[in-house]
Design a protein around this motif. Structure first.
Motif, PDB file in Angstrom:
ATOM      1  N   LYS A 173       0.833  -1.197   0.000  1.00  0.00           N
ATOM      2  CA  LYS A 173       0.000   0.000   0.000  1.00  0.00           C
ATOM      3  C   LYS A 173       0.868   1.247   0.000  1.00  0.00           C
ATOM      4  N   TYR A 174       0.462   2.215  -0.830  1.00  0.00           N
ATOM      5  CA  TYR A 174       1.179   3.482  -0.877  1.00  0.00           C
ATOM      6  C   TYR A 174       0.594   4.512   0.086  1.00  0.00           C
ATOM      7  N   ALA A 175      -0.422   4.137   0.828  1.00  0.00           N
ATOM      8  CA  ALA A 175      -0.990   5.009   1.856  1.00  0.00           C
ATOM      9  C   ALA A 175      -0.283   4.725   3.185  1.00  0.00           C
ATOM     10  N   ILE A 176       0.302   5.762   3.766  1.00  0.00           N
ATOM     11  CA  ILE A 176       1.052   5.644   5.016  1.00  0.00           C
ATOM     12  C   ILE A 176       0.246   6.319   6.127  1.00  0.00           C
ATOM     13  N   ASP A 177       0.011   5.597   7.216  1.00  0.00           N
ATOM     14  CA  ASP A 177      -0.643   6.207   8.371  1.00  0.00           C
ATOM     15  C   ASP A 177       0.379   7.070   9.119  1.00  0.00           C
ATOM     16  N   VAL A 178      -0.020   8.313   9.431  1.00  0.00           N
ATOM     17  CA  VAL A 178       0.838   9.217  10.206  1.00  0.00           C
ATOM     18  C   VAL A 178      -0.007   9.740  11.360  1.00  0.00           C
ATOM     19  N   ASN A 179       0.174   9.145  12.532  1.00  0.00           N
ATOM     20  CA  ASN A 179      -0.647   9.468  13.699  1.00  0.00           C
ATOM     21  C   ASN A 179       0.150  10.233  14.751  1.00  0.00           C
ATOM     22  N   TYR A 180      -0.540  11.125  15.440  1.00  0.00           N
ATOM     23  CA  TYR A 180       0.041  11.828  16.588  1.00  0.00           C
ATOM     24  C   TYR A 180      -0.625  11.317  17.861  1.00  0.00           C
ATOM     25  N   GLU A 181       0.181  11.033  18.874  1.00  0.00           N
ATOM     26  CA  GLU A 181      -0.303  10.733  20.221  1.00  0.00           C
ATOM     27  C   GLU A 181       0.218  11.829  21.142  1.00  0.00           C
ATOM     28  N   ILE A 182      -0.702  12.631  21.665  1.00  0.00           N
ATOM     29  CA  ILE A 182      -0.334  13.783  22.497  1.00  0.00           C
ATOM     30  C   ILE A 182      -0.781  13.523  23.936  1.00  0.00           C
ATOM     31  N   LYS A 183       0.155  13.523  24.857  1.00  0.00           N
ATOM     32  CA  LYS A 183      -0.143  13.306  26.278  1.00  0.00           C
ATOM     33  C   LYS A 183       0.201  14.586  27.045  1.00  0.00           C
ATOM     34  N   ASN A 184      -0.796  15.151  27.648  1.00  0.00           N
ATOM     35  CA  ASN A 184      -0.598  16.417  28.365  1.00  0.00           C
ATOM     36  C   ASN A 184      -0.281  16.124  29.832  1.00  0.00           C
ATOM     37  N   GLY A 185       1.008  16.151  30.156  1.00  0.00           N
ATOM     38  CA  GLY A 185       1.429  15.948  31.536  1.00  0.00           C
ATOM     39  C   GLY A 185       1.670  17.250  32.269  1.00  0.00           C
ATOM     40  N   SER A 186       1.306  18.371  31.634  1.00  0.00           N
ATOM     41  CA  SER A 186       1.513  19.682  32.263  1.00  0.00           C
ATOM     42  C   SER A 186       0.337  20.019  33.184  1.00  0.00           C
ATOM     43  N   ALA A 187       0.428  21.173  33.835  1.00  0.00           N
ATOM     44  CA  ALA A 187      -0.619  21.583  34.777  1.00  0.00           C
ATOM     45  C   ALA A 187      -1.713  22.409  34.113  1.00  0.00           C
ATOM     46  N   THR A 188      -1.552  22.712  32.822  1.00  0.00           N
ATOM     47  CA  THR A 188      -2.555  23.537  32.131  1.00  0.00           C
ATOM     48  C   THR A 188      -3.074  22.821  30.887  1.00  0.00           C
ATOM     49  N   ALA A 189      -4.292  23.158  30.526  1.00  0.00           N
ATOM     50  CA  ALA A 189      -4.884  22.581  29.315  1.00  0.00           C
ATOM     51  C   ALA A 189      -4.209  23.162  28.068  1.00  0.00           C
ATOM     52  N   ILE A 190      -4.147  22.384  27.014  1.00  0.00           N
ATOM     53  CA  ILE A 190      -3.566  22.844  25.753  1.00  0.00           C
ATOM     54  C   ILE A 190      -4.560  22.607  24.615  1.00  0.00           C
ATOM     55  N   THR A 191      -4.510  23.482  23.623  1.00  0.00           N
ATOM     56  CA  THR A 191      -5.371  23.339  22.435  1.00  0.00           C
ATOM     57  C   THR A 191      -4.480  23.422  21.202  1.00  0.00           C
ATOM     58  N   PRO A 192      -3.930  22.299  20.784  1.00  0.00           N
ATOM     59  CA  PRO A 192      -2.973  22.321  19.671  1.00  0.00           C
ATOM     60  C   PRO A 192      -3.654  22.581  18.320  1.00  0.00           C
ATOM     61  N   VAL A 193      -2.866  23.118  17.416  1.00  0.00           N
ATOM     62  CA  VAL A 193      -3.227  23.184  15.998  1.00  0.00           C
ATOM     63  C   VAL A 193      -2.271  22.255  15.259  1.00  0.00           C
ATOM     64  N   ILE A 194      -2.826  21.345  14.475  1.00  0.00           N
ATOM     65  CA  ILE A 194      -1.993  20.395  13.741  1.00  0.00           C
ATOM     66  C   ILE A 194      -1.956  20.790  12.266  1.00  0.00           C
ATOM     67  N   TYR A 195      -0.802  20.651  11.647  1.00  0.00           N
ATOM     68  CA  TYR A 195      -0.707  20.963  10.224  1.00  0.00           C
ATOM     69  C   TYR A 195       0.063  19.871   9.487  1.00  0.00           C
ATOM     70  N   TYR A 196      -0.324  19.715   8.230  1.00  0.00           N
ATOM     71  CA  TYR A 196       0.303  18.758   7.313  1.00  0.00           C
ATOM     72  C   TYR A 196       0.647  19.532   6.045  1.00  0.00           C
ATOM     73  N   THR A 297      -5.297  11.190  20.471  1.00  0.00           N
ATOM     74  CA  THR A 297      -4.694  10.562  19.294  1.00  0.00           C
ATOM     75  C   THR A 297      -5.312  11.184  18.043  1.00  0.00           C
ATOM     76  N   VAL A 298      -4.444  11.623  17.122  1.00  0.00           N
ATOM     77  CA  VAL A 298      -4.902  12.277  15.895  1.00  0.00           C
ATOM     78  C   VAL A 298      -4.402  11.486  14.685  1.00  0.00           C
ATOM     79  N   PRO A 299      -5.297  10.789  13.999  1.00  0.00           N
ATOM     80  CA  PRO A 299      -4.878  10.003  12.827  1.00  0.00           C
ATOM     81  C   PRO A 299      -4.872  10.842  11.550  1.00  0.00           C
ATOM     82  N   ALA A 300      -4.060  10.444  10.606  1.00  0.00           N
ATOM     83  CA  ALA A 300      -4.025  11.037   9.268  1.00  0.00           C
ATOM     84  C   ALA A 300      -3.331  10.040   8.350  1.00  0.00           C
ATOM     85  N   ARG A 301      -3.426  10.286   7.058  1.00  0.00           N
ATOM     86  CA  ARG A 301      -2.751   9.431   6.085  1.00  0.00           C
ATOM     87  C   ARG A 301      -2.000  10.280   5.068  1.00  0.00           C
ATOM     88  N   LEU A 302      -0.902   9.725   4.606  1.00  0.00           N
ATOM     89  CA  LEU A 302      -0.139  10.325   3.523  1.00  0.00           C
ATOM     90  C   LEU A 302      -0.084   9.332   2.380  1.00  0.00           C
TER      91      LEU A 302
END
Length: 542
Positions: A173-196, A297-302
């Motif tokens: 398959k020429y489709a590659i899964d590119v996933n992000y796993e983000i674990k917030n161990g800090s004391a404040t909430a985060i709101t990420p923006v993801i870009y490809y 967890t944020v999934p995507a494909r390339l």
């Protein structure tokens, strides 16, 4: 107007249509679609800036870290620890355009002038962008026999936040899964923006002057459908399209790379001119807020590989439109489906082209027969037309009147030789672009000296046969009464043969087979009409 003049008009019309179609595909301005003014996420210093808001970086350079080598059944890839970028992608099942002994390199950050890399990153709260450095447990990964997937995990830790970027390569398959796993161990909430995004130069993979090809940006949404973006358009006006679906990528002849974000995730497609020769096109999305101690967890494909219809359809909606069949794709797509079906039976693309040509000729024979009969009838009238020409001399008006009276008496319609050919022109153009744009024919052998149907005939044997077949066709057709037309028709085979010297062998093969069948059909009709004329002249006596 005699039939030969009409046929000459048809030939020139078809040539003009094909040249106009090619010019339109290469040079027509690409529509830049803007949907509203909503911005998905905010832009920070390490984010994809909107073109026009920042100064161009004339010294653009990709930072280099440690290289991670990945080998699968389809790829030999290099991932850089800086950003976790996919910096080099070698396709093991496809040969180089310049040297069939080496593999085709689709992505690369070292070749000049080519720059072509796939990047991802996060924006916000000092999260890792494509400039951040990741770590990996190993520097070499290889897909093992019996395994259907290979995982490459890259990690980044900072300010209590852990981010894993995971590439998953799949067998066959020429489709590659590119996933992000983000674990917030800090004391404040985060709101990420993801870009490809994909970074590419504007100089490489532009085709030849005789047969230019498109290399540039592309995107698809259910609302806008398939769109292409030339680099010149990116420089004039940055793209800004918001949607909840679709993909964005980079298109070139035979190959495509496309980022496909998670379904339902709101996204904004953008472009940016990084310097005079380097551009990027991408997608960015605001993710949901991650509370302290929570993870996301944020999934995507390339997709990065050949424009193989089957693979494109399986990967994402609309990705199959990257195979460019021109403005007659509604005709070209079914033709390719039939060609593929034939190939599945004969396992040779050259043989499949021959059989497809036979099917097309059979389908159009009722129309073609009218043209052949008209030409044969005109051929029988040639001696009488010649005597009329001598009789009336330079009096063209009387000559035309006499010709029309003769056509009426013999019940011949000169236009019937032209109309059937005009009806077939859309099919011819569709087949031309279908054979030119199908990666399945790239480096596909036929037999003997033809080992690549997408390249020119190395010994020009097919173009020469093409020219000979055209000469035979002119001999079978009625000779024009106009001396200028006669000279043009004499030189036409030579002119067309020169053009076909530069056409892919698969296209020339189609025309050669088409001409050979046409010669046989015209000869057969000529013989039948001549026999009927003799029978009429002798009053039924043989």
């Amino acid at each position: 107007m005699d039939t030969k003049r009409l046929v000459l008009f048809v030939i020139f019309s078809m040539s003009i249509l094909m040249l106009w179609d090619a010019w339109q595909r290469q040079n027509a301005p690409v529509e830049v679609v803007q949907q509203g003014s909503q911005t998905v996420g905010s832009t920070t210093n390490n984010s994809p800036a909107v073109a026009g808001n920042v100064a161009l970086d004339s010294d653009f350079k990709l930072s280099a870290g440690q290289r991670i080598s990945v080998t699968t059944d389809l790829y030999k890839a290099d991932i850089d620890t800086t950003g976790g970028d996919l910096r080099r992608l070698e396709l093991l099942k496809h040969r180089s355009s310049d040297n069939v002994q080496t593999n085709f390199v689709l992505l690369d950050d070292a070749a000049k002038p080519m720059t072509y890399v796939a990047q991802t990153g996060l924006i916000g709260a000092d999260l890792p962008s494509h400039k951040s450095v990741f770590t990996s447990a190993a520097t070499t990964y290889q897909m093992q026999e019996g395994k259907d997937a290979l995982e490459v995990r890259l990690s980044w830790v900072g300010n209590g936040v852990t981010v894993d970027k995971i590439y998953t390569f799949h067998r066959n398959k020429y489709a590659i899964d590119v996933n992000y796993e983000i674990k917030n161990g800090s004391a404040t909430a985060i709101t990420p923006v993801i870009y490809y995004q994909i970074v590419h130069d504007n100089e490489s993979n532009q085709g030849s002057k005789l047969m230019p090809t498109f290399t540039g940006g592309t995107y698809f949404t259910n609302e806008t459908k398939f769109k292409k973006l030339a680099f010149s358009d990116m420089a004039k006006e940055p793209l800004k399209v918001t949607s909840s679906d679709g993909w964005v990528g980079l298109l070139q002849h035979y190959f495509v790379s496309a980022w496909i974000p998670k379904d339902g995730l709101a996204r904004e497609f953008y472009t940016e001119e990084l310097n005079e020769h380097i551009y990027r096109i991408g997608s960015k999305s605001t993710l949901s807020t991650i509370a302290p101690g929570a993870s996301l967890t944020v999934p995507a494909r390339l997709y990065s590989g050949p424009q193989t219809k089957k693979d494109l359809v399986e990967t994402a909606p609309g990705l199959e439109y990257t195979v460019d069949y021109g403005w007659l794709k509604m005709v070209a797509s079914p033709l390719f489906w039939v060609l593929s079906l034939i190939h599945s039976l004969v396992h040779n693309w050259g043989v499949a082209i021959i059989l497809l040509t036979l099917l097309i000729k059979a389908a159009f024979y009722p129309l073609s027969a009218k043209s052949y009969r008209s030409m044969a009838q005109m051929r029988e009238l040639a001696p009488r037309l010649e005597s009329m020409k001598q009789k009336f001399g330079d009096d063209r008006q009387k000559m035309q009147q006499a010709m029309m009276e003769l056509y009426k008496t013999e019940k011949i319609n000169p236009m019937s030789g032209c109309l059937p050919i005009l009806i077939q022109i859309p099919v011819f153009i569709s087949l031309y672009w279908m054979l030119l744009g199908s990666v399945e024919l790239r480096h596909a052998p036929f037999f003997g000296w033809i080992q690549d149907l997408s390249a020119v005939d190395p010994y020009y044997i097919l173009p020469i046969i093409m020219g000979i077949s055209m000469i035979i066709q002119t001999k079978l057709n009625p000779k024009p009464t106009d001396p200028i037309q006669a000279k043009v028709m004499t030189w036409m085979p030579v002119i067309f043969s020169v053009f076909f010297f530069f056409f892919p062998a698969g296209l020339v093969l189609y025309w050669v087979v088409n001409n050979i069948i046409s010669i046989w059909q015209q000869w057969y009709v000529n013989k039948s009409i001549h026999a009927a004329a003799l029978l009429k002249k002798t009053g039924g006596k043989q």
